[in-house]
Design an enzyme around this catalytic site. Structure first.
Site, PDB file in Angstrom:
ATOM      1  N   HIS A 150       0.839  -1.208   0.000  1.00 19.54           N
ATOM      2  CA  HIS A 150       0.000   0.000   0.000  1.00 19.54           C
ATOM      3  C   HIS A 150       0.865   1.246   0.000  1.00 19.54           C
ATOM      4  O   HIS A 150       2.039   1.208   0.360  1.00 19.54           O
ATOM      5  CB  HIS A 150      -0.985   0.008   1.180  1.00 19.54           C
ATOM      6  CG  HIS A 150      -0.353   0.048   2.541  1.00 19.54           C
ATOM      7  ND1 HIS A 150       0.099   1.212   3.117  1.00 19.54           N
ATOM      8  CD2 HIS A 150      -0.129  -0.937   3.442  1.00 19.54           C
ATOM      9  CE1 HIS A 150       0.577   0.956   4.321  1.00 19.54           C
ATOM     10  NE2 HIS A 150       0.452  -0.353   4.544  1.00 19.54           N
ATOM     11  N   CYS A 166       2.613  -5.102   6.785  1.00 17.18           N
ATOM     12  CA  CYS A 166       2.351  -4.653   5.417  1.00 17.18           C
ATOM     13  C   CYS A 166       3.610  -4.106   4.762  1.00 17.18           C
ATOM     14  O   CYS A 166       4.622  -3.870   5.413  1.00 17.18           O
ATOM     15  CB  CYS A 166       1.258  -3.583   5.408  1.00 17.18           C
ATOM     16  SG  CYS A 166      -0.396  -4.287   5.556  1.00 17.18           S
TER      17      CYS A 166
END
Length: 191
Positions: A150, A166
């Site tokens: 992301h 992440c």
């Protein structure tokens, strides 16, 4: 009558061709022509073996995109076949929140995602202050939580082991990366 058939090297297309070759009550022959596609001639009455049908198959698609994430280098490599297309600096999971290693596939993709803080439940809508930035590309889940690539509004975090698993990217890189992959793209994560 000649029918041109272009197809990808995937199970879905293979099954479609199998339906054409084996379900329809006609015998077909496949032959390669100069345009590297397959021509199917439905007027030939000679029975063929499976090897005869597929021996001249030429795949016209370019090699598939796949991703290689090297955690210690904090780099994401994007390949098309064996050709390196791009390299991106990334942030990865910190100690006790390491990014999982292994072979995965992209499972979902969202433009301008919202985010819910897993500690407080606070919901943050898409926008400049959203920790997921402008793109979300999930590749791992335990059935409850997800890990993915992301964007981030926190540019100084890229290049560090700082996330909760992440893979953070600069927003401009996340946008570019998002346009290169699809659901099903292979993701290999190595230390």
């Amino acid at each position: 009558m000649m029918i041109n058939v272009y197809f990808r090297k995937t199970l879905n297309i293979f099954l479609s061709l199998a339906t054409v070759f084996f379900v329809f009550p006609l015998t077909v022959i496949a032959e390669q022509n100069n345009e590297d596609n397959i021509s199917v001639n439905s007027t030939n009455n000679n029975a063929l073996e499976d090897d005869d049908v597929f021996s001249n198959v030429t795949y016209t698609d370019e090699p598939e995109i796949h991703l290689l994430l090297k955690l210690k280098q904090r780099k994401l490599y994007v390949y098309q076949g064996e050709k390196l297309l791009n390299t991106y600096p990334v942030a990865v999971g910190k100690a006790k929140w390491e990014t999982p290693t292994g072979n995965f596939k992209v499972m979902n993709m969202i433009k301008n995602p919202g985010w819910t803080n897993f500690k407080t439940g606070e919901k943050i809508p898409p926008g400049a202050n959203n920790p997921l930035g402008e793109r979300w590309i999930a590749f791992w889940t335990d059935g409850n939580d997800y890990i993915g690539f992301h964007g981030t509004p926190n540019r100084s975090s890229v290049g560090q082991a700082i996330s909760h698993g992440c893979v953070r990217m600069y927003n401009e890189d996340a946008r570019e990366h998002y346009d290169l992959v699809t659901v099903g793209t292979e993701v290999i994560v190595e230390n």
